[in-house]
Design an enzyme around this catalytic site. Structure first.
Site, PDB file in Angstrom:
ATOM      1  N   CYS A  66     -16.962   7.349 -25.726  1.00 32.99           N
ATOM      2  CA  CYS A  66     -18.206   8.112 -25.630  1.00 32.99           C
ATOM      3  C   CYS A  66     -18.737   8.140 -24.203  1.00 32.99           C
ATOM      4  O   CYS A  66     -19.803   7.583 -23.890  1.00 32.99           O
ATOM      5  CB  CYS A  66     -19.236   7.529 -26.588  1.00 32.99           C
ATOM      6  SG  CYS A  66     -18.787   7.795 -28.310  1.00 32.99           S
ATOM      7  N   GLU A  67     -17.986   8.762 -23.325  1.00 28.06           N
ATOM      8  CA  GLU A  67     -18.360   8.985 -21.932  1.00 28.06           C
ATOM      9  C   GLU A  67     -17.784  10.332 -21.500  1.00 28.06           C
ATOM     10  O   GLU A  67     -16.613  10.621 -21.789  1.00 28.06           O
ATOM     11  CB  GLU A  67     -17.780   7.890 -21.009  1.00 28.06           C
ATOM     12  CG  GLU A  67     -18.252   6.488 -21.285  1.00 28.06           C
ATOM     13  CD  GLU A  67     -19.646   6.215 -20.748  1.00 28.06           C
ATOM     14  OE1 GLU A  67     -20.170   7.050 -19.971  1.00 28.06           O
ATOM     15  OE2 GLU A  67     -20.206   5.171 -21.114  1.00 28.06           O
TER      16      GLU A  67
ATOM     17  N   TYR B  80      -2.000  -0.215 -12.127  1.00 27.89           N
ATOM     18  CA  TYR B  80      -3.453  -0.089 -12.217  1.00 27.89           C
ATOM     19  C   TYR B  80      -3.895   0.658 -13.474  1.00 27.89           C
ATOM     20  O   TYR B  80      -4.896   1.366 -13.465  1.00 27.89           O
ATOM     21  CB  TYR B  80      -4.019   0.573 -10.955  1.00 27.89           C
ATOM     22  CG  TYR B  80      -3.690  -0.209  -9.718  1.00 27.89           C
ATOM     23  CD1 TYR B  80      -4.314  -1.423  -9.459  1.00 27.89           C
ATOM     24  CD2 TYR B  80      -2.712   0.231  -8.831  1.00 27.89           C
ATOM     25  CE1 TYR B  80      -3.986  -2.177  -8.346  1.00 27.89           C
ATOM     26  CE2 TYR B  80      -2.377  -0.516  -7.710  1.00 27.89           C
ATOM     27  CZ  TYR B  80      -3.019  -1.717  -7.476  1.00 27.89           C
ATOM     28  OH  TYR B  80      -2.690  -2.455  -6.368  1.00 27.89           O
TER      29      TYR B  80
ATOM     30  N   GLY C  73       3.095  -3.342  -4.424  1.00 26.70           N
ATOM     31  CA  GLY C  73       2.679  -3.408  -5.819  1.00 26.70           C
ATOM     32  C   GLY C  73       2.934  -2.100  -6.521  1.00 26.70           C
ATOM     33  O   GLY C  73       3.921  -1.926  -7.220  1.00 26.70           O
ATOM     34  N   ARG C  74       2.051  -1.115  -6.264  1.00 32.50           N
ATOM     35  CA  ARG C  74       2.169   0.197  -6.910  1.00 32.50           C
ATOM     36  C   ARG C  74       3.557   0.810  -6.719  1.00 32.50           C
ATOM     37  O   ARG C  74       4.127   1.394  -7.643  1.00 32.50           O
ATOM     38  CB  ARG C  74       1.115   1.137  -6.305  1.00 32.50           C
ATOM     39  CG  ARG C  74       1.056   2.507  -6.928  1.00 32.50           C
ATOM     40  CD  ARG C  74       0.273   3.488  -6.048  1.00 32.50           C
ATOM     41  NE  ARG C  74      -0.986   2.947  -5.573  1.00 32.50           N
ATOM     42  CZ  ARG C  74      -2.144   3.114  -6.183  1.00 32.50           C
ATOM     43  NH1 ARG C  74      -2.199   3.821  -7.301  1.00 32.50           N
ATOM     44  NH2 ARG C  74      -3.256   2.598  -5.669  1.00 32.50           N
TER      45      ARG C  74
ATOM     46  N   GLU D 238       3.877  -7.102   0.725  1.00 34.34           N
ATOM     47  CA  GLU D 238       3.276  -7.271  -0.594  1.00 34.34           C
ATOM     48  C   GLU D 238       3.183  -5.935  -1.324  1.00 34.34           C
ATOM     49  O   GLU D 238       2.079  -5.430  -1.574  1.00 34.34           O
ATOM     50  CB  GLU D 238       1.897  -7.905  -0.452  1.00 34.34           C
ATOM     51  CG  GLU D 238       1.918  -9.354  -0.011  1.00 34.34           C
ATOM     52  CD  GLU D 238       1.050  -9.595   1.214  1.00 34.34           C
ATOM     53  OE1 GLU D 238       0.029  -8.911   1.378  1.00 34.34           O
ATOM     54  OE2 GLU D 238       1.415 -10.462   2.021  1.00 34.34           O
TER      55      GLU D 238
ATOM     56  N   ARG E 157      -7.769   5.082 -14.189  1.00 35.23           N
ATOM     57  CA  ARG E 157      -7.689   5.665 -12.856  1.00 35.23           C
ATOM     58  C   ARG E 157      -8.343   7.055 -12.755  1.00 35.23           C
ATOM     59  O   ARG E 157      -9.038   7.332 -11.767  1.00 35.23           O
ATOM     60  CB  ARG E 157      -6.237   5.736 -12.381  1.00 35.23           C
ATOM     61  CG  ARG E 157      -5.606   4.351 -12.172  1.00 35.23           C
ATOM     62  CD  ARG E 157      -4.233   4.458 -11.509  1.00 35.23           C
ATOM     63  NE  ARG E 157      -4.340   4.933 -10.146  1.00 35.23           N
ATOM     64  CZ  ARG E 157      -4.056   6.153  -9.759  1.00 35.23           C
ATOM     65  NH1 ARG E 157      -3.620   7.063 -10.627  1.00 35.23           N
ATOM     66  NH2 ARG E 157      -4.178   6.516  -8.488  1.00 35.23           N
TER      67      ARG E 157
ATOM     68  N   TYR F 171     -11.163   7.163  -9.979  1.00 40.25           N
ATOM     69  CA  TYR F 171     -10.772   7.773  -8.702  1.00 40.25           C
ATOM     70  C   TYR F 171     -10.545   9.281  -8.784  1.00 40.25           C
ATOM     71  O   TYR F 171     -10.060   9.870  -7.836  1.00 40.25           O
ATOM     72  CB  TYR F 171      -9.463   7.160  -8.193  1.00 40.25           C
ATOM     73  CG  TYR F 171      -9.385   5.661  -8.150  1.00 40.25           C
ATOM     74  CD1 TYR F 171     -10.308   4.907  -7.439  1.00 40.25           C
ATOM     75  CD2 TYR F 171      -8.356   4.986  -8.803  1.00 40.25           C
ATOM     76  CE1 TYR F 171     -10.224   3.531  -7.385  1.00 40.25           C
ATOM     77  CE2 TYR F 171      -8.252   3.605  -8.754  1.00 40.25           C
ATOM     78  CZ  TYR F 171      -9.197   2.888  -8.041  1.00 40.25           C
ATOM     79  OH  TYR F 171      -9.094   1.521  -7.994  1.00 40.25           O
TER      80      TYR F 171
ATOM     81  N   GLY G  91       0.759  -1.235   0.000  1.00 34.68           N
ATOM     82  CA  GLY G  91       0.000   0.000   0.000  1.00 34.68           C
ATOM     83  C   GLY G  91       0.788   1.282   0.000  1.00 34.68           C
ATOM     84  O   GLY G  91       0.209   2.370  -0.067  1.00 34.68           O
TER      85      GLY G  91
END
Length: 438
Positions: free
Chosen positions: A366-367, A394, A298-299, A296, A335, A339, A259
């Site tokens: 188209c959003e 991510y 990751g990012r 662990e 992302r 977020y 994290g």
């Protein structure tokens, strides 16, 4: 795939590094990843295009290794951050294990040559089939997230005539001070066993057939930029270890999850080695310094090692907003839409003498939520290429085929070599598994 041999610049040329992005720098106004000119990669492979630096990943991993020097440690890369096979192969070659959250991720580990005996299986919704698959593969540990999961895992292991090594994930009710969608250690989150139920859950685990208690773990969230949440959660976890062992259940390893955040927009997370010096001082003071530790990340290993290259298609002025329309979209870089996340956006060629209006950088999907960056000052024109930074985590792992858009190609750079690790998907690739009606 054959490596691309890009043009190199003389080492004597000036280099301007991008803060927080080691091994990504401008040389004479041209953006480089290590010794590879990014514009050469875009020309050869098209856009959108993900490019990663092996040197950045090695450097990030080394910080964790320094922080735990002299300790018993398993580093398990949290592969949900980026699960491309060559990335997994890279971390396996560095001696890492893997933190997985699905049977599919276990298949990826095995396909990349990873050691199943270094795999930790996390996640709140493991199926019976996934449990059987992991037991057959011989994984290191199941990180169990509920009392109900313990009961099911016991049944599955007993039916298979095996013993499942388990660690119970504790929800310490600690605020990680991050985005609510990536906070995992509060009472209102779906993850882990409540702090107050932990001892009873361990007693049940110790009594169930087919299970062997081996550890305890927590993971309080992602993109954490302060040391305090880790320190608070560690205190609560060690309190539990004392209580569990006082009840006669030995805890062989302590898992601190991952994290740790990265620098997206002037963020200042603690360096991994500095963070763990603080945590280990607390752990030593409480007499647990000789335990087996697991982490662990990751990012923090891959996030700032990657960028996404995109081409400017159109500039569209408006009364309230100017739009810079690019060929990367929310299916490539989810992302910001998910977020409201910030990614720095820089040109591949730094221009001088041009005005730099404010643009919202948006994609073709188209959003209205299909935006990459808002209110960015950019001196660009159609045909220019941009790099979206901090795109190693991510992004590709969460990418999709929305609007029948093929996923981007990926390049892994190592010094002066650039290896194609994923070819660009075609439209036919996106519907290959579909069937027409008779």
């Amino acid at each position: 795939a054959l490596p691309v041999r890009p043009r190199l610049l003389c080492h004597a040329m000036t280099s301007i590094e991008l803060p927080g992005h080691p091994h990504i720098a401008y040389r004479h106004n041209e953006l480089f990843v290590e010794d590879v000119r990014v514009s050469d990669l875009a020309q050869a492979h098209g856009t959108p295009l993900f490019v990663y630096s092996t040197a950045s990943m090695r450097e990030a991993l080394a910080a964790y290794q320094r922080g735990f020097a002299g300790r018993k440690l398993h580093i398990c890369y949290a592969m949900k951050a980026n699960s491309s096979l060559a990335m997994l192969q890279f971390f396996a070659r560095q001696g890492c294990g893997f933190d997985i959250v699905s049977g599919g991720e276990l298949e990826r580990v095995l396909a990349a040559g990873g050691d199943p005996a270094k795999v930790i299986f996390s996640g709140v919704g493991k199926t019976r089939a996934e449990m059987r698959q992991a037991l057959q593969a011989g994984i290191l540990c199941f990180n169990v997230e509920s009392e109900a999961e313990l009961e099911v895992l016991s049944e599955v292991a007993t039916e298979a005539g095996q013993t499942a090594p388990v660690s119970i994930r504790v929800n310490p009710n600690v605020d990680p001070k991050t985005h609510p969608y990536i906070s995992t250690g509060l009472k209102g989150n779906k993850f882990g066993v409540a702090h107050e139920r932990t001892l009873a859950t361990y007693q049940r685990a110790a009594a169930l057939p087919g299970l062997r208690v081996v550890g305890i773990d927590f993971h309080i969230g992602s993109q954490i930029t302060e040391a305090t949440p880790y320190l608070d959660a560690t205190d609560r976890l060690l309190d539990l270890v004392e209580a569990i062992e006082a009840a006669g259940i030995p805890i062989h390893h302590i898992d601190f999850g991952g994290g740790l955040g990265i620098n997206y927009n002037g963020d200042t997370p603690p360096a991994a080695d500095a963070l763990w010096q603080q945590l280990l001082a607390k752990i030593d003071a409480r007499g647990f310094g000789d335990r087996q530790f697991m982490i662990e990340p990751g990012r923090s290993l891959v996030g700032n090692a990657g960028l996404c290259v995109t081409e400017v298609l159109y500039l569209k002025p408006g009364e309230e907003k100017n739009f810079c329309i690019v060929d990367a979209a929310m299916n490539d870089l989810p992302r910001p839409a998910m977020y409201q996340a910030f990614h720095a956006i820089v040109p591949l060629q730094a221009r001088t003498g041009m005005t730099a209006p404010l643009y919202d950088v948006v994609g073709p999907v188209c959003e209205s939520g299909d935006w990459i960056g808002q209110d960015r000052s950019l001196a660009v024109q159609p045909g220019d290429r941009l790099a979206v930074l901090s795109a190693g985590a991510y992004c590709m792992s969460m990418s999709s085929n929305y609007n029948t858009r093929g996923r981007a190609a990926e390049i892994l750079v190592d010094g002066a070599s650039a290896h194609v690790i994923r070819t660009r998907e075609t439209a036919q690739d996106t519907f290959r598994q579909e069937k027409l009606l008779p």
